[in-house]
Design a protein around this motif. Structure first.
Motif, PDB file in Angstrom:
ATOM      1  N   VAL A  40      39.697  36.602  34.931  1.00 20.29           N
ATOM      2  CA  VAL A  40      41.231  37.006  36.546  1.00 20.29           C
ATOM      3  C   VAL A  40      41.081  35.894  36.253  1.00 20.29           C
ATOM      4  O   VAL A  40      41.807  35.697  37.605  1.00 20.29           O
ATOM      5  N   ALA A  41      40.905  34.840  36.071  1.00 17.18           N
ATOM      6  CA  ALA A  41      41.066  33.457  36.504  1.00 17.18           C
ATOM      7  C   ALA A  41      43.041  33.120  37.059  1.00 17.18           C
ATOM      8  O   ALA A  41      43.585  32.522  37.591  1.00 17.18           O
ATOM      9  N   GLY A  42      43.501  33.860  36.364  1.00 18.87           N
ATOM     10  CA  GLY A  42      45.698  33.853  36.262  1.00 18.87           C
ATOM     11  C   GLY A  42      45.817  34.165  37.802  1.00 18.87           C
ATOM     12  O   GLY A  42      46.743  33.747  38.099  1.00 18.87           O
ATOM     13  N   ARG A  43      44.867  34.770  38.151  1.00 19.87           N
ATOM     14  CA  ARG A  43      44.926  35.959  39.740  1.00 19.87           C
ATOM     15  C   ARG A  43      43.956  35.745  40.602  1.00 19.87           C
ATOM     16  O   ARG A  43      44.369  36.613  41.416  1.00 19.87           O
ATOM     17  N   VAL A  44      43.550  34.750  39.853  1.00 22.27           N
ATOM     18  CA  VAL A  44      42.439  33.919  41.470  1.00 22.27           C
ATOM     19  C   VAL A  44      42.884  32.474  42.294  1.00 22.27           C
ATOM     20  O   VAL A  44      43.130  32.337  41.415  1.00 22.27           O
ATOM     21  N   MET A  98      56.358  39.131  42.373  1.00 24.18           N
ATOM     22  CA  MET A  98      55.287  39.484  41.785  1.00 24.18           C
ATOM     23  C   MET A  98      54.844  41.253  42.299  1.00 24.18           C
ATOM     24  O   MET A  98      54.564  41.035  43.255  1.00 24.18           O
ATOM     25  N   ARG A  99      54.716  41.700  41.240  1.00 29.28           N
ATOM     26  CA  ARG A  99      54.253  42.647  41.899  1.00 29.28           C
ATOM     27  C   ARG A  99      53.050  42.668  41.049  1.00 29.28           C
ATOM     28  O   ARG A  99      52.712  41.972  40.436  1.00 29.28           O
ATOM     29  N   ALA A 100      51.744  43.716  41.403  1.00 32.70           N
ATOM     30  CA  ALA A 100      50.423  43.518  40.975  1.00 32.70           C
ATOM     31  C   ALA A 100      50.380  43.439  39.157  1.00 32.70           C
ATOM     32  O   ALA A 100      51.246  44.655  38.590  1.00 32.70           O
ATOM     33  N   GLY A 101      50.012  43.121  38.732  1.00 35.01           N
ATOM     34  CA  GLY A 101      49.304  43.225  37.317  1.00 35.01           C
ATOM     35  C   GLY A 101      50.069  41.915  36.783  1.00 35.01           C
ATOM     36  O   GLY A 101      50.290  41.594  35.809  1.00 35.01           O
ATOM     37  N   THR A 102      50.498  41.206  37.114  1.00 36.81           N
ATOM     38  CA  THR A 102      51.174  39.956  36.864  1.00 36.81           C
ATOM     39  C   THR A 102      50.748  38.686  37.358  1.00 36.81           C
ATOM     40  O   THR A 102      49.763  38.677  38.149  1.00 36.81           O
ATOM     41  N   GLU A 103      51.280  37.284  36.333  1.00 36.82           N
ATOM     42  CA  GLU A 103      50.978  36.061  36.693  1.00 36.82           C
ATOM     43  C   GLU A 103      50.352  35.421  38.244  1.00 36.82           C
ATOM     44  O   GLU A 103      52.243  36.338  38.410  1.00 36.82           O
ATOM     45  N   VAL A 104      50.685  34.743  38.969  1.00 38.94           N
ATOM     46  CA  VAL A 104      51.105  33.976  39.846  1.00 38.94           C
ATOM     47  C   VAL A 104      52.664  33.376  39.666  1.00 38.94           C
ATOM     48  O   VAL A 104      52.778  33.172  38.865  1.00 38.94           O
ATOM     49  N   ASN A 105      53.336  34.313  40.347  1.00 37.10           N
ATOM     50  CA  ASN A 105      55.138  33.727  40.597  1.00 37.10           C
ATOM     51  C   ASN A 105      55.200  33.185  41.365  1.00 37.10           C
ATOM     52  O   ASN A 105      55.532  33.034  43.016  1.00 37.10           O
ATOM     53  N   ASN A 106      55.383  32.091  41.681  1.00 36.80           N
ATOM     54  CA  ASN A 106      55.270  30.791  42.990  1.00 36.80           C
ATOM     55  C   ASN A 106      57.283  30.484  43.256  1.00 36.80           C
ATOM     56  O   ASN A 106      57.717  30.093  44.188  1.00 36.80           O
TER      57      ASN A 106
END
Length: 255
Positions: A125-129, A1-9
């Motif tokens: 920003v809930a999807g990135r916290v 994952m790079r900045a600007g995307t959602e969490v990638n497990n």
């Protein structure tokens, strides 16, 4: 994952520990520098006396021979007295400035829970916290107030271990790399694998270990690495092919 995307497990996140640990840690310049190399930043959340959320690790600080508590000062007073002055950022400044990055918000005080959740909603920003805390009471409050949020529990000693089965709904465990010095490398890896099989993400952070030595060896057993110096990821890990080579140091014959 790079900045600007959602969490990638499916990939390992790289987060700057307080941005960059050091004199400017938990400031916008530290976060900005970290994000040149990392997917996101970890920062500590405290509450001022007038209810503002700020990034600051300790409960207080020394200035001119006197100790001041964060919760005993208004934001204006804090920035006037603190050695870093106006560099002490509000949490909303972090979300506003780096809204496309990933965040690990380490909540230090129960009073920060509700206003932090409101800020996360305000800035979408809930999807990135990921919210984390070493305090079981704070973790419980986060899980109760936001059941759909990603909430992690930070391990800070043996006393933390008894809480793991009691905290239902955890997203992640934030485990110090330093534990390897107590239980040994193989046992530590076995524990990490067992925890991941239980569906818990593993966020490794560092207290006093040599990151450049240990992070490449533990990379593939973690969902995120919270590094004091994320520059090493680019200049150190990649040079040894750690992303693809597995236990890089074993391959080099170093045990």
């Amino acid at each position: 994952m790079r900045a600007g995307t959602e969490v990638n497990n499916e990939s390992t996140l790289i987060l700057g520990h307080r941005g960059f640990k050091g004199p400017l840690e938990n400031t916008l310049p530290a976060f900005r520098r970290a994000l040149l190399y990392a997917d996101g930043v970890e920062f500590d959340v405290r509450v001022t006396g007038d209810g503002k959320l700020v990034a600051h690790h300790d409960e207080g600080f020394w200035s001119d021979g006197l100790f001041y508590r964060i919760n005993g000062l208004s934001l204006r007073e804090l920035r006037s007295i603190h050695p870093l002055g106006k560099l002490v950022p509000r949490v909303e400044d972090i979300f506003r400035t780096f809204r496309n990055s990933f965040f690990d918000a380490d909540v230090k005080e129960p009073e920060a829970v509700e206003p932090l959740l409101k800020l996360v909603e305000r800035f979408s920003v809930a999807g990135r916290v990921v919210f984390s805390s070493e305090n079981p009471g704070i973790v419980k409050a986060l899980l109760r107030e936001c059941p759909d949020c990603r909430v992690g529990f930070s391990i800070v000693g043996y006393s933390s271990l008894v809480w793991i089965p009691r905290l239902k709904g955890l997203y992640s465990l934030h485990v110090p790399i330093d534990a390897v010095s107590y239980v040994g490398y193989r046992t530590f890896v076995t524990l990490l694998e067992a925890l991941r099989k239980r569906g818990l993400r593993i966020y490794l952070w560092n207290y006093r270990m040599n990151e450049l030595e240990w992070a490449p060896r533990l990379w593939r057993f973690a969902d995120a690495l919270i590094l004091d110096n994320p520059v090493w990821v680019k200049k150190g890990f990649y040079g040894y092919g750690a992303l693809f080579g597995g236990d890089t140091y074993d391959e080099l014959g170093i045990r």
